[in-house]
Design a protein around this motif. Structure first.
Motif, PDB file in Angstrom:
ATOM      1  N   PHE A  62     -56.946  57.118 115.009  1.00 40.72           N
ATOM      2  CA  PHE A  62     -57.309  57.525 116.368  1.00 40.72           C
ATOM      3  C   PHE A  62     -58.384  58.596 116.276  1.00 40.72           C
ATOM      4  O   PHE A  62     -58.152  59.680 115.752  1.00 40.72           O
ATOM      5  CB  PHE A  62     -56.076  58.049 117.104  1.00 40.72           C
ATOM      6  CG  PHE A  62     -56.383  58.743 118.405  1.00 40.72           C
ATOM      7  CD1 PHE A  62     -57.132  58.115 119.387  1.00 40.72           C
ATOM      8  CD2 PHE A  62     -55.908  60.031 118.650  1.00 40.72           C
ATOM      9  CE1 PHE A  62     -57.407  58.760 120.592  1.00 40.72           C
ATOM     10  CE2 PHE A  62     -56.175  60.682 119.856  1.00 40.72           C
ATOM     11  CZ  PHE A  62     -56.928  60.040 120.819  1.00 40.72           C
ATOM     12  N   LEU A  63     -59.568  58.290 116.782  1.00 40.51           N
ATOM     13  CA  LEU A  63     -60.685  59.227 116.719  1.00 40.51           C
ATOM     14  C   LEU A  63     -60.636  60.179 117.911  1.00 40.51           C
ATOM     15  O   LEU A  63     -60.915  59.793 119.047  1.00 40.51           O
ATOM     16  CB  LEU A  63     -62.018  58.463 116.716  1.00 40.51           C
ATOM     17  CG  LEU A  63     -62.295  57.603 115.482  1.00 40.51           C
ATOM     18  CD1 LEU A  63     -63.586  56.813 115.670  1.00 40.51           C
ATOM     19  CD2 LEU A  63     -62.384  58.464 114.240  1.00 40.51           C
ATOM     20  N   ASP A  64     -60.271  61.401 117.646  1.00 40.38           N
ATOM     21  CA  ASP A  64     -60.275  62.440 118.673  1.00 40.38           C
ATOM     22  C   ASP A  64     -61.598  63.175 118.564  1.00 40.38           C
ATOM     23  O   ASP A  64     -61.803  64.038 117.717  1.00 40.38           O
ATOM     24  CB  ASP A  64     -59.105  63.406 118.455  1.00 40.38           C
ATOM     25  CG  ASP A  64     -59.078  64.520 119.490  1.00 40.38           C
ATOM     26  OD1 ASP A  64     -59.966  64.542 120.369  1.00 40.38           O
ATOM     27  OD2 ASP A  64     -58.176  65.369 119.412  1.00 40.38           O
ATOM     28  N   THR A  65     -62.512  62.841 119.465  1.00 40.71           N
ATOM     29  CA  THR A  65     -63.853  63.431 119.431  1.00 40.71           C
ATOM     30  C   THR A  65     -63.869  64.878 119.899  1.00 40.71           C
ATOM     31  O   THR A  65     -64.894  65.536 119.818  1.00 40.71           O
ATOM     32  CB  THR A  65     -64.802  62.627 120.329  1.00 40.71           C
ATOM     33  OG1 THR A  65     -64.360  62.735 121.692  1.00 40.71           O
ATOM     34  CG2 THR A  65     -64.826  61.158 119.905  1.00 40.71           C
ATOM     35  N   GLU A  66     -62.745  65.334 120.414  1.00 43.53           N
ATOM     36  CA  GLU A  66     -62.616  66.653 121.034  1.00 43.53           C
ATOM     37  C   GLU A  66     -63.371  66.732 122.353  1.00 43.53           C
ATOM     38  O   GLU A  66     -63.626  67.806 122.883  1.00 43.53           O
ATOM     39  CB  GLU A  66     -63.050  67.775 120.076  1.00 43.53           C
ATOM     40  CG  GLU A  66     -62.204  67.795 118.810  1.00 43.53           C
ATOM     41  CD  GLU A  66     -62.575  68.898 117.836  1.00 43.53           C
ATOM     42  OE1 GLU A  66     -63.737  69.345 117.852  1.00 43.53           O
ATOM     43  OE2 GLU A  66     -61.693  69.319 117.065  1.00 43.53           O
ATOM     44  N   MET A  67     -63.721  65.556 122.902  1.00 38.85           N
ATOM     45  CA  MET A  67     -64.334  65.462 124.223  1.00 38.85           C
ATOM     46  C   MET A  67     -63.652  64.381 125.060  1.00 38.85           C
ATOM     47  O   MET A  67     -64.215  63.914 126.051  1.00 38.85           O
ATOM     48  CB  MET A  67     -65.834  65.172 124.101  1.00 38.85           C
ATOM     49  CG  MET A  67     -66.657  66.353 123.633  1.00 38.85           C
ATOM     50  SD  MET A  67     -68.419  66.074 123.842  1.00 38.85           S
ATOM     51  CE  MET A  67     -69.066  67.737 123.663  1.00 38.85           C
ATOM     52  N   LEU A  68     -62.453  63.985 124.658  1.00 36.73           N
ATOM     53  CA  LEU A  68     -61.735  62.950 125.378  1.00 36.73           C
ATOM     54  C   LEU A  68     -61.090  63.507 126.654  1.00 36.73           C
ATOM     55  O   LEU A  68     -60.881  64.710 126.782  1.00 36.73           O
ATOM     56  CB  LEU A  68     -60.648  62.347 124.487  1.00 36.73           C
ATOM     57  CG  LEU A  68     -61.130  61.681 123.197  1.00 36.73           C
ATOM     58  CD1 LEU A  68     -59.942  61.218 122.373  1.00 36.73           C
ATOM     59  CD2 LEU A  68     -62.073  60.520 123.489  1.00 36.73           C
ATOM     60  N   PHE A  69     -60.790  62.598 127.575  1.00 33.83           N
ATOM     61  CA  PHE A  69     -60.047  62.996 128.767  1.00 33.83           C
ATOM     62  C   PHE A  69     -58.658  63.480 128.363  1.00 33.83           C
ATOM     63  O   PHE A  69     -58.036  62.914 127.453  1.00 33.83           O
ATOM     64  CB  PHE A  69     -59.883  61.801 129.707  1.00 33.83           C
ATOM     65  CG  PHE A  69     -61.134  61.350 130.403  1.00 33.83           C
ATOM     66  CD1 PHE A  69     -61.540  61.950 131.590  1.00 33.83           C
ATOM     67  CD2 PHE A  69     -61.890  60.314 129.883  1.00 33.83           C
ATOM     68  CE1 PHE A  69     -62.684  61.518 132.243  1.00 33.83           C
ATOM     69  CE2 PHE A  69     -63.033  59.871 130.528  1.00 33.83           C
ATOM     70  CZ  PHE A  69     -63.439  60.479 131.716  1.00 33.83           C
TER      71      PHE A  69
END
Length: 243
Positions: free
Chosen positions: A70-77
């Motif tokens: 799971f790629l958490d871009t740190e800009m997700l909702f």
């Protein structure tokens, strides 16, 4: 890519696998992908977006221990992060790997968090493509939820592809249409991403995702107004494989 892998080149293996499993359904393709020695070690890559729960549910019925990246871009909702936790718990997935961008690189290349405004491609490289490359080291294959009906170059997609890094890319849902996805979610009573009720048909990072109007393509809300259709994860040889 695992350099010591004894497997044949990915393109050769993909062609053989497509010939063998051409007439199989999605569940059978996924099951074989997880056990066929020609595929090798696999991880499922999921955005936990609008339709991700379908493939995750299939995986949970076959083998809950398969790694899920799971790629958490740190800009997700925030809703996506909540949904990811809820789905992983409901399906009892035991190896969900939350992958974030490299902290030092973020401080160097996007310290103020606005790179997406001036160079969205560079932002996707920093927050998605590079973290995925690191996460897939040691794997021979990765499983995606891409589908032909999503358009562009995806209309010719096969179950098995060779990616630019010499891995096998597995697309169990390649031949599904929108109705298949909706029917599966309904029949299996799967939880929907909360933002789909608010007009979001394709869900990525919050700054680059907007609602889709009636009649628009479901990916019209991604990078609206920009000449951009992919985040870079599905680029091959410098070219987006969709659009």
């Amino acid at each position: 890519m695992p350099l010591e892998s004894p497997l044949a080149p990915a393109a050769e293996r993909a062609a053989e696998l497509n010939a063998r499993y051409a007439h199989h359904g999605a569940v059978a393709v996924l099951r074989h992908a997880l056990t066929d020695p020609q595929v090798g070690t696999s991880a499922l890559v999921s955005s936990f977006g609008a339709e991700s729960v379908v493939l995750l549910h299939m995986l949970s019925r076959i083998d809950r221990s398969v790694p899920v990246v799971f790629l958490d871009t740190e800009m997700l909702f925030p809703e996506t992060l909540d949904y990811q936790r809820d789905v992983a718990a409901r399906l009892e997935l035991t190896d969900v790997r939350r992958v974030r961008p490299d902290r030092a690189q973020v401080l160097t290349r996007d310290s103020d968090g606005v790179l997406h405004r001036s160079d969205p491609d560079a932002c996707c490289t920093l927050r998605k493509t590079e973290p995925l490359e690191r996460a897939l080291k040691g794997f021979d294959a990765w499983i995606t939820g891409r589908k032909r009906f999503q358009g562009g170059a995806r209309t010719a997609m096969e179950f098995f592809e060779a990616d630019a890094d010499g891995r096998i890319k597995v697309n169990p849902l390649a031949h599904w249409d929108k109705a298949d996805v909706q029917d599966y979610m309904l029949n299996n009573r799967l939880p929907r991403h909360p933002l789909t009720r608010d007009g979001f048909a394709s869900i990525g990072c919050a700054p680059c995702t907007s609602r889709v109007k009636p009649g628009e393509d479901e990916r019209a809300g991604r990078w609206r107004g920009l000449d951009k259709v992919e985040c870079g994860i599905h680029f091959e040889n410098g070219r987006a494989v969709r659009g």
